[in-house]
Design a protein around this motif. Sequence first.
Motif, PDB file in Angstrom:
ATOM      1  N   TYR A  43      21.963  21.823  62.089  1.00  0.00           N
ATOM      2  CA  TYR A  43      22.610  21.060  63.153  1.00  0.00           C
ATOM      3  C   TYR A  43      23.081  19.705  62.620  1.00  0.00           C
ATOM      4  O   TYR A  43      22.422  19.110  61.771  1.00  0.00           O
ATOM      5  N   LYS A  93       5.667  19.516  71.475  1.00  0.00           N
ATOM      6  CA  LYS A  93       6.663  20.403  72.075  1.00  0.00           C
ATOM      7  C   LYS A  93       6.009  21.296  73.112  1.00  0.00           C
ATOM      8  O   LYS A  93       4.823  21.624  73.017  1.00  0.00           O
ATOM      9  N   TYR A  97      10.290  13.300  70.444  1.00  0.00           N
ATOM     10  CA  TYR A  97      10.431  12.840  69.067  1.00  0.00           C
ATOM     11  C   TYR A  97      10.176  11.334  69.022  1.00  0.00           C
ATOM     12  O   TYR A  97      10.459  10.611  69.981  1.00  0.00           O
ATOM     13  N   GLN A 134      13.209  21.376  65.600  1.00  0.00           N
ATOM     14  CA  GLN A 134      14.203  21.006  64.611  1.00  0.00           C
ATOM     15  C   GLN A 134      13.638  19.872  63.746  1.00  0.00           C
ATOM     16  O   GLN A 134      13.054  18.923  64.270  1.00  0.00           O
ATOM     17  N   TYR A 145      24.065  15.911  64.314  1.00  0.00           N
ATOM     18  CA  TYR A 145      24.059  15.041  65.486  1.00  0.00           C
ATOM     19  C   TYR A 145      24.618  13.680  65.059  1.00  0.00           C
ATOM     20  O   TYR A 145      24.594  13.319  63.892  1.00  0.00           O
ATOM     21  N   ASN A 148      20.423  26.956  74.858  1.00  0.00           N
ATOM     22  CA  ASN A 148      21.639  27.137  74.069  1.00  0.00           C
ATOM     23  C   ASN A 148      21.476  26.628  72.649  1.00  0.00           C
ATOM     24  O   ASN A 148      22.450  26.357  71.981  1.00  0.00           O
ATOM     25  N   GLU A 149      20.255  26.470  72.231  1.00  0.00           N
ATOM     26  CA  GLU A 149      19.884  26.170  70.854  1.00  0.00           C
ATOM     27  C   GLU A 149      20.118  24.751  70.386  1.00  0.00           C
ATOM     28  O   GLU A 149      19.537  24.316  69.404  1.00  0.00           O
ATOM     29  N   LYS A 150      20.951  23.966  71.024  1.00  0.00           N
ATOM     30  CA  LYS A 150      21.104  22.576  70.628  1.00  0.00           C
ATOM     31  C   LYS A 150      20.182  21.721  71.489  1.00  0.00           C
ATOM     32  O   LYS A 150      19.776  22.129  72.579  1.00  0.00           O
ATOM     33  N   LEU A 151      19.834  20.552  70.987  1.00  0.00           N
ATOM     34  CA  LEU A 151      18.991  19.632  71.736  1.00  0.00           C
ATOM     35  C   LEU A 151      19.846  18.595  72.461  1.00  0.00           C
ATOM     36  O   LEU A 151      20.808  18.065  71.887  1.00  0.00           O
ATOM     37  N   ASN A 188      15.957  21.615  75.101  1.00  0.00           N
ATOM     38  CA  ASN A 188      16.787  22.772  74.765  1.00  0.00           C
ATOM     39  C   ASN A 188      17.009  23.536  76.060  1.00  0.00           C
ATOM     40  O   ASN A 188      16.064  24.074  76.626  1.00  0.00           O
ATOM     41  N   PHE A 222      19.355  14.969  74.066  1.00  0.00           N
ATOM     42  CA  PHE A 222      18.404  13.864  74.005  1.00  0.00           C
ATOM     43  C   PHE A 222      18.600  12.892  75.156  1.00  0.00           C
ATOM     44  O   PHE A 222      19.722  12.680  75.642  1.00  0.00           O
ATOM     45  N   GLY A 223      17.486  12.266  75.561  1.00  0.00           N
ATOM     46  CA  GLY A 223      17.571  11.129  76.448  1.00  0.00           C
ATOM     47  C   GLY A 223      18.022   9.906  75.653  1.00  0.00           C
ATOM     48  O   GLY A 223      18.190   9.969  74.432  1.00  0.00           O
ATOM     49  N   GLY A 226      16.763  28.731  66.642  1.00  0.00           N
ATOM     50  CA  GLY A 226      17.463  27.735  67.424  1.00  0.00           C
ATOM     51  C   GLY A 226      16.648  27.127  68.543  1.00  0.00           C
ATOM     52  O   GLY A 226      16.856  25.982  68.902  1.00  0.00           O
ATOM     53  N   PRO A 240      20.464  10.704  69.929  1.00  0.00           N
ATOM     54  CA  PRO A 240      21.374  11.549  69.156  1.00  0.00           C
ATOM     55  C   PRO A 240      22.200  12.449  70.063  1.00  0.00           C
ATOM     56  O   PRO A 240      21.699  12.941  71.073  1.00  0.00           O
ATOM     57  N   LEU A 279       6.873  25.010  74.661  1.00  0.00           N
ATOM     58  CA  LEU A 279       7.711  26.208  74.618  1.00  0.00           C
ATOM     59  C   LEU A 279       7.312  27.187  75.716  1.00  0.00           C
ATOM     60  O   LEU A 279       8.172  27.820  76.342  1.00  0.00           O
ATOM     61  N   TYR A 303      13.092  24.372  76.991  1.00  0.00           N
ATOM     62  CA  TYR A 303      12.091  24.044  75.986  1.00  0.00           C
ATOM     63  C   TYR A 303      12.134  22.521  75.824  1.00  0.00           C
ATOM     64  O   TYR A 303      13.218  21.943  75.741  1.00  0.00           O
ATOM     65  N   PHE A 347      10.733  18.710  74.169  1.00  0.00           N
ATOM     66  CA  PHE A 347      10.252  18.062  72.955  1.00  0.00           C
ATOM     67  C   PHE A 347      10.192  16.542  73.154  1.00  0.00           C
ATOM     68  O   PHE A 347      10.986  15.977  73.910  1.00  0.00           O
TER      69      PHE A 347
END
Lengths: 113, 112
Positions: free
Chosen positions: A33, B49, B36, A102, A35, B97-100, B94, B102-103, A98, A43, B51, B32, B34
Amino acid sequence: GAGVSQTPSNKVTEKGKYVELRCDPISGHTALYWYRQSLGQGPEFLIYFQGTGAADDSGLPNDRFFAVRPEGSVSTLKIQRTERGDSAVYLCASSLAGWNEQFFGPGTRLTVL
Amino acid sequence: AQSVTQLDSQVPVFEEAPVELRCNYSSSVSVYLFWYVQYPNQGLQLLLKYLSGSTLVKGINGFEAEFNKSQTSFHLRKPSVHISDTAEYFCAINFGNEKLTFGTGTRLTIIP
Protein backbone atom coordinates in the motif's frame (compact mmCIF):
# COMPACT_ATOMS: atom_id res chain seq x y z
CA GLY A 1 13.57 -9.75 10.37
CA ALA A 2 13.75 -6.64 8.23
CA GLY A 3 10.77 -4.34 8.19
CA VAL A 4 9.44 -2.18 5.39
CA SER A 5 12.09 0.14 4.05
CA GLN A 6 11.67 3.31 2.03
CA THR A 7 14.16 5.40 0.11
CA PRO A 8 15.01 8.17 0.11
CA SER A 9 14.07 9.28 3.62
CA ASN A 10 13.96 12.87 2.44
CA LYS A 11 13.53 14.33 -1.03
CA VAL A 12 13.61 18.00 -1.91
CA THR A 13 12.70 18.93 -5.45
CA GLU A 14 11.59 21.91 -7.46
CA LYS A 15 8.13 22.51 -8.81
CA GLY A 16 7.66 20.78 -12.14
CA LYS A 17 10.28 18.08 -11.59
CA TYR A 18 9.77 14.31 -11.67
CA VAL A 19 10.38 12.17 -8.56
CA GLU A 20 10.45 8.48 -7.74
CA LEU A 21 9.92 7.06 -4.28
CA ARG A 22 10.86 3.47 -3.54
CA CYS A 23 9.35 0.93 -1.14
CA ASP A 24 10.81 -2.44 -0.19
CA PRO A 25 8.15 -4.50 1.64
CA ILE A 26 8.56 -7.29 4.14
CA SER A 27 9.60 -10.47 2.37
CA GLY A 28 6.62 -12.67 1.56
CA HIS A 29 4.02 -9.92 1.89
CA THR A 30 1.87 -9.94 -1.23
CA ALA A 31 -0.13 -6.83 -0.37
CA LEU A 32 1.51 -3.41 -0.65
CA TYR A 33 0.00 0.00 0.00
CA TRP A 34 0.93 3.63 -0.50
CA TYR A 35 -0.46 6.37 1.72
CA ARG A 36 0.18 10.10 1.92
CA GLN A 37 0.29 11.99 5.21
CA SER A 38 0.04 15.75 5.16
CA LEU A 39 1.04 17.83 8.17
CA GLY A 40 -1.41 17.41 11.03
CA GLN A 41 -3.47 14.79 9.24
CA GLY A 42 -3.86 11.05 9.28
CA PRO A 43 -2.49 8.99 6.40
CA GLU A 44 -4.67 8.93 3.27
CA PHE A 45 -4.82 5.91 0.98
CA LEU A 46 -3.33 6.24 -2.48
CA ILE A 47 -3.00 2.78 -4.06
CA TYR A 48 -3.02 -0.93 -3.18
CA PHE A 49 -1.18 -3.75 -4.94
CA GLN A 50 -1.93 -7.45 -4.67
CA GLY A 51 1.07 -9.10 -6.24
CA THR A 52 2.09 -7.20 -9.36
CA GLY A 53 -1.26 -5.63 -10.14
CA ALA A 54 -2.84 -2.49 -8.76
CA ALA A 55 -6.03 -3.80 -7.16
CA ASP A 56 -7.26 -0.36 -6.10
CA ASP A 57 -5.85 2.97 -7.26
CA SER A 58 -8.86 5.05 -6.27
CA GLY A 59 -6.79 7.24 -3.94
CA LEU A 60 -4.38 8.59 -6.53
CA PRO A 61 -5.22 12.31 -6.71
CA ASN A 62 -4.66 12.75 -10.46
CA ASP A 63 -2.82 11.33 -13.44
CA ARG A 64 0.50 12.87 -12.36
CA PHE A 65 0.73 10.05 -9.83
CA PHE A 66 1.59 6.52 -10.91
CA ALA A 67 2.91 3.44 -9.11
CA VAL A 68 4.36 0.13 -10.24
CA ARG A 69 5.32 -3.17 -8.69
CA PRO A 70 6.72 -5.14 -11.64
CA GLU A 71 7.96 -8.25 -9.82
CA GLY A 72 5.51 -8.31 -6.94
CA SER A 73 8.02 -7.06 -4.39
CA VAL A 74 9.60 -3.59 -4.59
CA SER A 75 7.27 -0.76 -5.57
CA THR A 76 7.97 2.68 -6.96
CA LEU A 77 5.65 5.66 -6.65
CA LYS A 78 6.22 8.14 -9.46
CA ILE A 79 5.10 11.74 -9.44
CA GLN A 80 5.34 13.84 -12.61
CA ARG A 81 5.36 17.65 -12.80
CA THR A 82 5.45 17.99 -9.02
CA GLU A 83 3.46 20.77 -7.38
CA ARG A 84 3.94 22.43 -3.99
CA GLY A 85 0.75 20.73 -2.82
CA ASP A 86 2.42 17.35 -3.28
CA SER A 87 4.65 18.07 -0.27
CA ALA A 88 3.91 15.44 2.36
CA VAL A 89 5.23 12.25 3.91
CA TYR A 90 4.64 9.29 1.64
CA LEU A 91 4.17 6.05 3.57
CA CYS A 92 4.42 2.53 2.31
CA ALA A 93 2.94 -0.48 4.08
CA SER A 94 2.82 -4.21 3.42
CA SER A 95 0.64 -7.02 4.65
CA LEU A 96 0.13 -10.77 4.36
CA ALA A 97 -3.56 -10.21 3.69
CA GLY A 98 -5.53 -7.09 2.89
CA TRP A 99 -7.79 -7.26 5.91
CA ASN A 100 -5.06 -7.80 8.50
CA GLU A 101 -2.33 -5.73 10.07
CA GLN A 102 -0.37 -3.46 7.79
CA PHE A 103 3.30 -2.88 8.60
CA PHE A 104 4.48 0.62 7.80
CA GLY A 105 7.81 1.92 6.65
CA PRO A 106 9.40 5.10 8.04
CA GLY A 107 8.17 7.18 5.12
CA THR A 108 9.70 9.54 2.57
CA ARG A 109 9.33 13.23 3.30
CA LEU A 110 8.82 15.01 -0.02
CA THR A 111 9.27 18.76 -0.17
CA VAL A 112 8.44 20.59 -3.38
CA LEU A 113 9.89 24.10 -3.51
CA ALA B 1 -20.94 7.03 4.14
CA GLN B 2 -17.96 5.36 5.77
CA SER B 3 -15.90 7.56 8.06
CA VAL B 4 -13.62 7.59 11.09
CA THR B 5 -13.77 10.31 13.73
CA GLN B 6 -11.26 11.10 16.44
CA LEU B 7 -12.95 13.87 18.36
CA ASP B 8 -9.95 14.98 20.40
CA SER B 9 -7.05 16.47 18.49
CA GLN B 10 -4.98 16.93 21.66
CA VAL B 11 -5.18 15.26 25.06
CA PRO B 12 -2.94 16.40 27.94
CA VAL B 13 -2.69 13.93 30.83
CA PHE B 14 -0.70 13.90 34.03
CA GLU B 15 1.87 11.15 34.38
CA GLU B 16 0.45 7.99 36.02
CA ALA B 17 -3.13 9.13 35.37
CA PRO B 18 -5.51 7.09 33.20
CA VAL B 19 -6.32 8.10 29.64
CA GLU B 20 -9.00 7.37 27.06
CA LEU B 21 -8.63 8.32 23.42
CA ARG B 22 -11.88 8.23 21.52
CA CYS B 23 -12.60 6.77 18.11
CA ASN B 24 -16.01 6.56 16.45
CA TYR B 25 -16.93 5.38 13.00
CA SER B 26 -19.79 5.24 10.56
CA SER B 27 -20.33 2.11 8.49
CA SER B 28 -23.03 -0.14 7.05
CA VAL B 29 -20.64 -3.10 6.73
CA SER B 30 -18.57 -5.15 9.12
CA VAL B 31 -15.28 -3.56 10.05
CA TYR B 32 -11.79 -4.40 11.22
CA LEU B 33 -10.37 -1.90 13.72
CA PHE B 34 -6.83 -0.81 14.51
CA TRP B 35 -4.96 1.67 16.67
CA TYR B 36 -1.53 2.85 15.50
CA VAL B 37 0.98 5.02 17.37
CA GLN B 38 3.44 7.42 15.78
CA TYR B 39 6.31 8.55 17.98
CA PRO B 40 8.09 11.79 17.00
CA ASN B 41 9.99 11.37 13.74
CA GLN B 42 9.14 7.68 13.51
CA GLY B 43 6.84 5.51 11.45
CA LEU B 44 3.48 4.07 12.40
CA GLN B 45 3.49 1.15 14.82
CA LEU B 46 0.52 -1.09 15.53
CA LEU B 47 -0.75 -0.89 19.13
CA LEU B 48 -3.65 -3.33 18.84
CA LYS B 49 -6.32 -4.66 16.51
CA TYR B 50 -9.83 -6.06 16.56
CA LEU B 51 -10.67 -8.58 13.87
CA SER B 52 -13.26 -10.77 15.60
CA GLY B 53 -14.00 -12.50 18.91
CA SER B 54 -13.70 -10.80 22.29
CA THR B 55 -14.57 -7.14 22.07
CA LEU B 56 -11.89 -6.20 24.61
CA VAL B 57 -8.48 -6.35 23.03
CA LYS B 58 -5.12 -5.85 24.66
CA GLY B 59 -2.11 -4.42 22.92
CA ILE B 60 1.45 -3.44 23.51
CA ASN B 61 2.70 -1.02 26.18
CA GLY B 62 -0.29 -1.63 28.46
CA PHE B 63 -2.93 -0.25 26.08
CA GLU B 64 -6.33 -1.83 25.54
CA ALA B 65 -9.43 -1.01 23.51
CA GLU B 66 -13.04 -2.07 23.49
CA PHE B 67 -15.12 -2.53 20.37
CA ASN B 68 -18.69 -1.34 20.94
CA LYS B 69 -20.76 -2.22 17.87
CA SER B 70 -23.97 -0.53 19.06
CA GLN B 71 -22.15 2.75 19.67
CA THR B 72 -19.80 2.26 16.70
CA SER B 73 -16.82 3.07 18.87
CA PHE B 74 -13.34 1.69 19.50
CA HIS B 75 -11.88 3.77 22.33
CA LEU B 76 -8.28 3.30 23.43
CA ARG B 77 -7.45 3.21 27.14
CA LYS B 78 -4.48 2.95 29.44
CA PRO B 79 -4.82 2.88 33.24
CA SER B 80 -1.55 4.71 33.97
CA VAL B 81 0.44 6.68 31.40
CA HIS B 82 4.16 7.35 31.27
CA ILE B 83 6.25 10.07 29.72
CA SER B 84 7.22 7.62 27.00
CA ASP B 85 3.58 7.44 25.84
CA THR B 86 3.86 10.94 24.38
CA ALA B 87 2.98 10.43 20.71
CA GLU B 88 0.32 10.78 18.04
CA TYR B 89 -2.34 8.05 18.09
CA PHE B 90 -4.36 7.08 15.03
CA CYS B 91 -7.51 5.03 14.84
CA ALA B 92 -7.72 3.17 11.53
CA ILE B 93 -10.53 1.09 10.07
CA ASN B 94 -10.79 -1.44 7.29
CA PHE B 95 -14.29 -1.20 5.84
CA GLY B 96 -13.95 -4.54 4.06
CA ASN B 97 -12.09 -3.13 1.08
CA GLU B 98 -8.55 -3.85 2.23
CA LYS B 99 -7.34 -0.26 2.55
CA LEU B 100 -7.20 1.56 5.87
CA THR B 101 -9.13 4.73 6.56
CA PHE B 102 -7.44 6.77 9.28
CA GLY B 103 -8.78 9.30 11.71
CA THR B 104 -7.10 12.67 11.99
CA GLY B 105 -5.12 11.59 15.04
CA THR B 106 -4.92 12.50 18.73
CA ARG B 107 -1.77 14.02 20.13
CA LEU B 108 -1.21 12.64 23.64
CA THR B 109 0.94 14.85 25.85
CA ILE B 110 2.06 13.56 29.23
CA ILE B 111 2.55 16.18 31.92
CA PRO B 112 5.23 15.29 34.50
